[in-house]
Enzyme design. Structure first.
Site, mmCIF file in Angstrom:
data_model
loop_
_atom_site.group_PDB
_atom_site.id
_atom_site.type_symbol
_atom_site.label_atom_id
_atom_site.label_comp_id
_atom_site.label_asym_id
_atom_site.label_seq_id
_atom_site.Cartn_x
_atom_site.Cartn_y
_atom_site.Cartn_z
ATOM 1 N N GLY A 46 0.743 -1.191 0.011
ATOM 2 C CA GLY A 46 0.066 -0.086 -0.114
ATOM 3 C C GLY A 46 0.933 1.215 0.201
ATOM 4 O O GLY A 46 2.119 1.169 0.406
ATOM 5 N N GLN A 51 2.765 10.118 1.963
ATOM 6 C CA GLN A 51 4.320 9.459 2.005
ATOM 7 C C GLN A 51 4.724 9.939 0.964
ATOM 8 O O GLN A 51 6.047 9.791 0.884
ATOM 9 C CB GLN A 51 4.032 7.786 1.938
ATOM 10 C CG GLN A 51 3.390 7.190 3.222
ATOM 11 C CD GLN A 51 3.514 5.624 2.960
ATOM 12 O OE1 GLN A 51 2.414 5.000 2.428
ATOM 13 N NE2 GLN A 51 4.561 5.150 3.448
ATOM 14 N N CYS A 91 6.339 -0.322 7.429
ATOM 15 C CA CYS A 91 5.943 0.594 6.624
ATOM 16 C C CYS A 91 7.069 1.142 5.641
ATOM 17 O O CYS A 91 8.265 1.096 5.996
ATOM 18 C CB CYS A 91 5.624 1.998 7.467
ATOM 19 S SG CYS A 91 5.152 3.393 6.729
ATOM 20 N N LEU A 92 6.818 1.410 4.587
ATOM 21 C CA LEU A 92 7.779 2.330 3.636
ATOM 22 C C LEU A 92 8.534 3.522 4.250
ATOM 23 O O LEU A 92 9.643 3.708 3.906
ATOM 24 C CB LEU A 92 7.226 2.276 2.173
ATOM 25 C CG LEU A 92 6.829 1.244 1.405
ATOM 26 C CD1 LEU A 92 6.010 1.605 0.202
ATOM 27 C CD2 LEU A 92 7.886 0.188 1.054
ATOM 28 N N HIS A 133 -3.967 0.888 8.034
ATOM 29 C CA HIS A 133 -2.574 1.716 7.928
ATOM 30 C C HIS A 133 -2.765 2.792 7.120
ATOM 31 O O HIS A 133 -2.085 3.992 7.395
ATOM 32 C CB HIS A 133 -1.486 0.516 7.429
ATOM 33 C CG HIS A 133 -0.161 0.802 7.540
ATOM 34 N ND1 HIS A 133 0.593 0.569 8.356
ATOM 35 C CD2 HIS A 133 0.365 1.783 6.669
ATOM 36 C CE1 HIS A 133 1.988 1.023 7.904
ATOM 37 N NE2 HIS A 133 1.666 1.906 6.807
ATOM 38 N N GLU A 134 -3.322 2.828 5.935
ATOM 39 C CA GLU A 134 -3.089 3.658 5.029
ATOM 40 C C GLU A 134 -4.135 5.055 5.502
ATOM 41 O O GLU A 134 -3.488 6.020 5.221
ATOM 42 C CB GLU A 134 -3.592 3.487 3.533
ATOM 43 C CG GLU A 134 -2.968 2.174 2.894
ATOM 44 C CD GLU A 134 -1.474 2.454 2.940
ATOM 45 O OE1 GLU A 134 -0.930 3.408 3.128
ATOM 46 O OE2 GLU A 134 -0.738 1.175 2.962
ATOM 47 N N HIS A 137 -2.152 7.103 7.771
ATOM 48 C CA HIS A 137 -1.259 8.044 7.124
ATOM 49 C C HIS A 137 -1.822 9.084 6.537
ATOM 50 O O HIS A 137 -1.281 10.446 6.794
ATOM 51 C CB HIS A 137 -0.541 7.260 5.763
ATOM 52 C CG HIS A 137 0.603 6.297 5.884
ATOM 53 N ND1 HIS A 137 1.815 6.959 6.705
ATOM 54 C CD2 HIS A 137 0.884 5.125 5.782
ATOM 55 C CE1 HIS A 137 2.655 5.917 6.567
ATOM 56 N NE2 HIS A 137 2.039 4.841 6.023
HETATM 57 O O1 GNR Z 1 4.281 -2.676 2.423
HETATM 58 C C1 GNR Z 1 3.620 -2.555 3.276
HETATM 59 N N1 GNR Z 1 3.485 -3.760 4.122
HETATM 60 C C2 GNR Z 1 2.558 -3.637 5.397
HETATM 61 C C3 GNR Z 1 2.499 -4.660 5.964
HETATM 62 C C4 GNR Z 1 1.724 -4.814 7.247
HETATM 63 C C5 GNR Z 1 0.888 -4.076 7.346
HETATM 64 C C6 GNR Z 1 0.572 -2.752 6.615
HETATM 65 C C7 GNR Z 1 1.758 -2.636 5.549
HETATM 66 S S1 GNR Z 1 1.626 -1.354 4.591
HETATM 67 C C8 GNR Z 1 3.183 -1.250 3.873
HETATM 68 C C9 GNR Z 1 3.569 -0.110 2.928
HETATM 69 C C10 GNR Z 1 3.075 1.155 3.487
HETATM 70 O O2 GNR Z 1 4.084 1.781 4.346
HETATM 71 N N2 GNR Z 1 1.984 1.659 3.400
HETATM 72 O O3 GNR Z 1 1.718 2.783 3.895
HETATM 73 NI NI NI Z 2 2.932 2.872 5.912
#
Ligand code: GNR
Ligand code: NI
Length: 178
Positions: A46, A51, A91-92, A133-134, A137
Site C-alpha cells: 500500500g 508518504q 511501513c515504507l 494503515h493507509e 497515514h
Molecule cells: O508494504 C507494506 N506492508 C505492510 C505490512 C503490514 C501492514 C501494513 C503494511 S503497509 C506497507 C506499505 C506502507 O507503508 N504503506 O503505507
Molecule cells: Ni506505511
C-alpha cells in the site's frame, strides 16, 4: 509515469493531515498512476499520498501475491468495524522496523474509486489491516505511534543512527558537492 520520493520518519511532513479530493480529473489520474508505480517499485502492499508529499486523501493498495489486484481508495472512511486482530506491520516510511499492531479485524469502507464513483468495500485479513494503515497515514499517523514509549524511543534512536550513516555515506560518494 514517474517514481515519487517516499518520505521517511521522522520527516514532519508525514504528520500533516491530507485534504479530501474534490474532483477526479486527469491530474489526479496521473498522481494515482505515479503512486501505483512507486508502490510496486518499492514492493509495498500500500501507499498513501502523504508518504509522497501529496496532501490529498488518496491510497493505493495491492495485497495480492501476484501483484495484479490494484485498488485505489479516494477519501476513504471506515463506517463499520468488527473484532480485533494483532499483526506484524511494516511501513515504507519507517524502513527496517516491524512491530505488532492491534486493529479492527473486519471493516466496511466507503470511498471513491479512481473514476470518482462512490463505492463500499467490506474487507478483512491483510486488506483490512492495510486500509487502516493507509487511512492512518492520511491523518498523519504512523504504526509506531501505537507502540509503547520505550519501544518507540528505541526505534527512533535506531532510525536516526541509520539515517546519519546514510548521509555520511552519500556525502563521500563522487559527485556530491559537500
Ligand atoms: O508494504 C507494506 N506492508 C505492510 C505490512 C503490514 C501492514 C501494513 C503494511 S503497509 C506497507 C506499505 C506502507 O507503508 N504503506 O503505507
Ligand atoms: Ni506505511
Amino acid at each position: 509515469m514517474a517514481l515519487l520520493e517516499i518520505l521517511n520518519f521522522p520527516d514532519p511532513r508525514l504528520r500533516r493531515p491530507a485534504r479530501p479530493v474534490e474532483g477526479v480529473d486527469d491530474a489526479l489520474h496521473r498522481t494515482v498512476e505515479d503512486m501505483f508505480e512507486t508502490m510496486y517499485e518499492a514492493r509495498g502492499i500500500g501507499l498513501a499520498a502523504t508518504q509522497v508529499n501529496i496532501l490529498k486523501q488518496i491510497a493505493v493498495i495491492d495485497v495480492s501475491e501476484e501483484r495484479n489486484e490494484p485498488r485505489c481508495l479516494i477519501n476513504p472512511r471506515i463506517v463499520e468495524r468488527e473484532g480485533e486482530e494483532s499483526r506484524q506491520e511494516g511501513c515504507l516510511s519507517v524502513p527496517g522496523v516491524f512491530a505488532n499492531v492491534l486493529r479492527a479485524e473486519k471493516i466496511r469502507v466507503e470511498a471513491l474509486d479512481r473514476e470518482g464513483q462512490a463505492m463500499t468495500l467490506d474487507a478483512d485479513g491483510l486488506l483490512a489491516i492495510c486500509i487502516q494503515h493507509e487511512i492512518d497515514h492520511l491523518e498523519g499517523k504512523l504504526f509506531i505511534d501505537y507502540l509503547s514509549p520505550l519501544k518507540r524511543q528505541r526505534i527512533e534512536k535506531k532510525l536516526l543512527k541509520v539515517q546519519k550513516a546514510e548521509r555520511i555515506d552519500s556525502a563521500s560518494r563522487p559527485g556530491h558537492a559537500g
